[in-house]
Design a protein around this motif. Structure first.
Motif, PDB file in Angstrom:
ATOM      1  N   VAL A 123      14.835  18.683 -15.638  1.00 54.48           N
ATOM      2  CA  VAL A 123      14.359  17.878 -16.767  1.00 54.48           C
ATOM      3  C   VAL A 123      13.334  16.844 -16.320  1.00 54.48           C
ATOM      4  O   VAL A 123      12.262  16.721 -16.900  1.00 54.48           O
ATOM      5  N   ASN A 154      33.203  18.694 -18.552  1.00 57.66           N
ATOM      6  CA  ASN A 154      32.103  19.618 -18.850  1.00 57.66           C
ATOM      7  C   ASN A 154      31.137  19.812 -17.688  1.00 57.66           C
ATOM      8  O   ASN A 154      29.931  19.929 -17.890  1.00 57.66           O
ATOM      9  N   MET A 190      20.337  10.997 -13.788  1.00 52.62           N
ATOM     10  CA  MET A 190      19.197  10.966 -14.699  1.00 52.62           C
ATOM     11  C   MET A 190      18.650   9.543 -14.858  1.00 52.62           C
ATOM     12  O   MET A 190      17.781   9.308 -15.692  1.00 52.62           O
ATOM     13  N   MET A 243      24.042  10.994 -28.857  1.00 53.25           N
ATOM     14  CA  MET A 243      23.749  12.064 -27.903  1.00 53.25           C
ATOM     15  C   MET A 243      23.708  13.454 -28.505  1.00 53.25           C
ATOM     16  O   MET A 243      22.941  14.295 -28.075  1.00 53.25           O
ATOM     17  N   LEU A 244      24.562  13.724 -29.451  1.00 52.76           N
ATOM     18  CA  LEU A 244      24.776  15.129 -29.808  1.00 52.76           C
ATOM     19  C   LEU A 244      24.519  15.460 -31.265  1.00 52.76           C
ATOM     20  O   LEU A 244      24.353  16.608 -31.608  1.00 52.76           O
ATOM     21  N   ARG A 287      26.674  12.926 -12.033  1.00 55.68           N
ATOM     22  CA  ARG A 287      25.682  13.802 -12.672  1.00 55.68           C
ATOM     23  C   ARG A 287      24.913  13.044 -13.755  1.00 55.68           C
ATOM     24  O   ARG A 287      23.690  13.166 -13.865  1.00 55.68           O
ATOM     25  N   PHE A 291      32.227  13.036 -20.569  1.00 51.12           N
ATOM     26  CA  PHE A 291      33.093  13.588 -21.597  1.00 51.12           C
ATOM     27  C   PHE A 291      34.564  13.566 -21.181  1.00 51.12           C
ATOM     28  O   PHE A 291      34.888  13.544 -19.994  1.00 51.12           O
ATOM     29  N   GLU A 312      27.272  20.739 -24.908  1.00 54.38           N
ATOM     30  CA  GLU A 312      27.158  19.281 -25.026  1.00 54.38           C
ATOM     31  C   GLU A 312      26.675  18.667 -23.722  1.00 54.38           C
ATOM     32  O   GLU A 312      25.858  17.748 -23.723  1.00 54.38           O
ATOM     33  N   ALA A 313      27.173  19.196 -22.604  1.00 51.83           N
ATOM     34  CA  ALA A 313      26.711  18.690 -21.310  1.00 51.83           C
ATOM     35  C   ALA A 313      25.216  18.931 -21.147  1.00 51.83           C
ATOM     36  O   ALA A 313      24.490  18.091 -20.611  1.00 51.83           O
ATOM     37  N   CYS A 314      24.740  20.085 -21.604  1.00 51.16           N
ATOM     38  CA  CYS A 314      23.305  20.391 -21.514  1.00 51.16           C
ATOM     39  C   CYS A 314      22.503  19.423 -22.382  1.00 51.16           C
ATOM     40  O   CYS A 314      21.454  18.936 -21.972  1.00 51.16           O
ATOM     41  N   SER A 315      23.005  19.160 -23.580  1.00 53.37           N
ATOM     42  CA  SER A 315      22.365  18.173 -24.456  1.00 53.37           C
ATOM     43  C   SER A 315      22.296  16.824 -23.777  1.00 53.37           C
ATOM     44  O   SER A 315      21.276  16.146 -23.821  1.00 53.37           O
ATOM     45  N   ALA A 316      23.416  16.434 -23.164  1.00 53.64           N
ATOM     46  CA  ALA A 316      23.496  15.118 -22.551  1.00 53.64           C
ATOM     47  C   ALA A 316      22.512  14.992 -21.390  1.00 53.64           C
ATOM     48  O   ALA A 316      22.096  13.897 -21.032  1.00 53.64           O
ATOM     49  N   LEU A 317      22.134  16.131 -20.784  1.00 51.53           N
ATOM     50  CA  LEU A 317      21.145  16.089 -19.700  1.00 51.53           C
ATOM     51  C   LEU A 317      19.732  16.337 -20.225  1.00 51.53           C
ATOM     52  O   LEU A 317      18.791  16.431 -19.450  1.00 51.53           O
ATOM     53  N   SER A 318      19.596  16.484 -21.544  1.00 51.50           N
ATOM     54  CA  SER A 318      18.302  16.779 -22.162  1.00 51.50           C
ATOM     55  C   SER A 318      17.680  18.088 -21.675  1.00 51.50           C
ATOM     56  O   SER A 318      16.461  18.229 -21.653  1.00 51.50           O
ATOM     57  N   LEU A 319      18.505  19.047 -21.285  1.00 52.11           N
ATOM     58  CA  LEU A 319      17.966  20.351 -20.878  1.00 52.11           C
ATOM     59  C   LEU A 319      17.356  21.044 -22.089  1.00 52.11           C
ATOM     60  O   LEU A 319      17.914  20.985 -23.185  1.00 52.11           O
ATOM     61  N   SER A 320      16.238  21.728 -21.893  1.00 55.19           N
ATOM     62  CA  SER A 320      15.610  22.451 -22.997  1.00 55.19           C
ATOM     63  C   SER A 320      16.501  23.633 -23.397  1.00 55.19           C
ATOM     64  O   SER A 320      17.353  24.070 -22.627  1.00 55.19           O
ATOM     65  N   THR A 321      16.279  24.150 -24.590  1.00 51.22           N
ATOM     66  CA  THR A 321      17.086  25.279 -25.070  1.00 51.22           C
ATOM     67  C   THR A 321      16.965  26.472 -24.122  1.00 51.22           C
ATOM     68  O   THR A 321      17.950  27.135 -23.798  1.00 51.22           O
ATOM     69  N   ARG A 326      15.197  15.251 -27.836  1.00 49.81           N
ATOM     70  CA  ARG A 326      15.546  15.460 -26.436  1.00 49.81           C
ATOM     71  C   ARG A 326      14.916  14.399 -25.548  1.00 49.81           C
ATOM     72  O   ARG A 326      15.541  13.862 -24.645  1.00 49.81           O
ATOM     73  N   PHE A 341      29.304  22.069 -14.849  1.00 49.25           N
ATOM     74  CA  PHE A 341      28.902  23.467 -14.878  1.00 49.25           C
ATOM     75  C   PHE A 341      29.706  24.219 -13.815  1.00 49.25           C
ATOM     76  O   PHE A 341      29.556  23.953 -12.623  1.00 49.25           O
ATOM     77  N   GLY A 396      31.747  22.481 -24.890  1.00 39.83           N
ATOM     78  CA  GLY A 396      31.483  21.362 -23.992  1.00 39.83           C
ATOM     79  C   GLY A 396      30.306  21.615 -23.060  1.00 39.83           C
ATOM     80  O   GLY A 396      29.608  20.681 -22.656  1.00 39.83           O
ATOM     81  N   GLN A 397      30.077  22.880 -22.714  1.00 33.71           N
ATOM     82  CA  GLN A 397      28.947  23.206 -21.848  1.00 33.71           C
ATOM     83  C   GLN A 397      27.626  22.935 -22.562  1.00 33.71           C
ATOM     84  O   GLN A 397      26.669  22.459 -21.961  1.00 33.71           O
TER      85      GLN A 397
END
Lengths: 223, 270
Positions: free
Chosen positions: B131, B113, B179, B65-66, B175, B109, A122-131, B99, B115, A119-120
């Motif tokens: 971002v 999720n 964005m 999204m994923l 959160r 979710f 996925e949350a990063c993906s959802a925020l469009s954070l880079s790898t 992205r 942080f 899930g962490q």
């Protein structure tokens, strides 16, 4: 057999052993520094989409873990010059021991990284954070506490393995104790002192690891 | 390989939908979970997705999204997000394009999720600073406004481990909103919550519907909530939309037999 402990001899050799302890700590610290960084590189490179890289690194880690440290030390020091890499005992020793422990630490990191819930990511993906930011800012900080116990074990482990470096003439504790023994034909005092010194260093290290683990967990807000 | 020339490079015209699924198929290995899905969502529309588990309803959100899809194209605001233009045609998007294309979409979710090593406020600031490249001050202001909106401003310096499920989910909504998304996705956001705190989350979503022109896609098991706030409800079954329509019609006068069965099964469970 007589058990005769000579205190005058003990005090005489103590300063030499203490200064050798500094070398032992230096060797362990430098080797561990290499292992910590290289281990992370090994762990992360097994998570890239490049199959071949993953395979090569995986085999490398297995190879290092399944061969003796002393062989690796000899290999770097004696075989190196034959292929044109001439290194001092110190440098060879640091490379060998750092490499050896990086393989073990990479496994610790691998476990830690895998322990971060999906899930962490996925949350990063959802925020469009880079790898890169996903790893540095989100995943690694959470993986770290899970890695701490393993990292601490190997810190004590690397300390106890530094005597292996005596085989190529690195003047650490064991090497110095051997030298004292062959000069004076007395082995009881130097070896006993070496044992005590190792104990005095290892025990607080283990405690320090535990304290810093708690500190990091509190700092990160994960308990 | 699919012939991509049948899909336009972008959608144009006066009434371009905010989200548009064109002939989308998603499979996990040999298991096809969604087949030839066509679905358009207007700007500002609130669409609920309901259906039995395994019907592919969560996959609808995950594709936005994923995950990558096997066939078809998804457009957001007229631009393809699953594909990019190359030599005048569409090719599967690379990670970087993906992205960027997903930036206008926010997602919440089932299990929040958040942080765990960051406070509520830091969670909200992460996206805008890292971002969008906002200054910390601007991001803090925006995040505080949003935490105020979801009623979590007094807990802004708490870590998620100190918050209840409902509170965590509200922070997660803030959160995602930080964005400035055009589209919000809610994936069973109340399913993991204790019954007594579900209301505080649904109230926030109701407020968003009433006060903001967000396009929303929500997967939910709460039929009453879906009926209250949706403009349209889609009932998924076996990887397809079995029936869709305005909530009053779908809930009170379902046409298809499977819809009737599902709704009566849900009702008797309540």
């Amino acid at each position: 057999m007589m058990f005769d402990w000579r205190w005058d001899f003990t005090w005489e050799i103590l300063p030499r052993l203490i200064s050798a302890t500094a070398n032992t700590l230096l060797a362990a610290g430098a080797g561990y520094g290499i292992a910590i960084v290289l281990g992370l590189v090994l762990a992360l490179s097994q998570r890239t989409p490049y199959r071949l890289l993953t395979l090569v690194v995986r085999e490398f880690v297995e190879f290092i873990r399944s061969t003796p440290l002393v062989l690796q030390i000899f290999f770097v020091f004696f075989v190196g010059p034959q292929i044109g890499i001439r290194l001092s005992p110190w440098t060879s020793g640091m490379i060998a021991i750092g490499l050896h422990y990086s393989a073990y630490l990479s496994e610790v990191y691998r476990g830690g990284l895998n322990s971060v819930p999906v899930g962490q990511w996925e949350a990063c993906s959802a925020l469009s954070l880079s790898t890169r930011k996903t790893y540095w800012r989100i995943i690694i900080p959470q993986a770290l506490p899970a890695c701490f116990a393993g990292m601490g074990n190997y810190l004590v482990g690397i300390l106890k393995d530094t005597p292996m470096l005596s085989v190529i003439g690195v003047a650490e504790l064991m090497h110095t104790a051997n030298a004292i023994g062959s000069e004076s034909y007395r082995f009881l005092e130097p070896y006993t002192l070496v044992g005590i010194i190792f104990l005095l260093v290892s025990l607080p290290t283990a405690g320090l690891v535990r304290i810093s683990e708690m500190w990091v967990r509190r700092k990160l807000g994960v308990y | 390989m699919e012939d991509m020339s049948r899909y336009p490079l972008q959608l144009e015209g006066a009434d371009v939908p905010m989200v548009s699924f064109k002939n989308v198929t998603k499979a996990y290995g040999s298991l096809t979970v969604l087949e030839n899905l066509d679905l358009d969502i207007r700007e500002g529309e609130m669409v609920s997705v309901i259906g039995p588990s395994g019907s592919g309803k969560t996959t609808v959100l995950r594709m936005l999204m994923l995950e990558r899809i096997q066939q078809g194209v998804i457009y957001v605001n007229g631009k393809p997000i699953t594909h990019m233009e190359k030599n005048g045609g569409l090719v599967p998007a690379d990670d970087k394009y993906l992205r960027k294309a997903r930036e206008p979409i926010g997602m919440c979710f089932q299990h929040f999720n958040l942080f765990p090593h960051m406070t509520a406020l830091q969670n909200c600031m992460e996206g805008p600073v890292q971002v969008l490249g906002m200054s910390k001050r601007a991001a803090r202001e925006r995040s505080e406004d949003l935490l105020e909106l979801v009623g979590m401003i007094d807990k802004k310096d708490q870590h998620p481990s100190r918050l209840s499920g409902g509170q965590q989910q509200r922070v997660a909504i803030a959160r995602a909103l930080a964005m400035r998304p055009k589209v919000m996705l809610f994936d069973e956001v109340t399913s993991a919550l204790d019954p007594e705190v579900i209301g505080e989350v649904t109230n926030v979503i109701k407020k968003l519907v009433a006060e903001h022109n967000l396009t929303m896609l929500m997967v939910t098991h709460q039929m009453g909530f879906a009926k209250d706030i949706s403009d349209r409800v889609c009932f998924f079954f076996g990887g397809k939309i079995e029936e869709q329509g305005p909530p009053e019609q779908l809930f009170d006068h379902p046409q298809k037999e499977r819809t009737q069965q599902f709704l009566s099964a849900v009702k008797s469970a309540d």
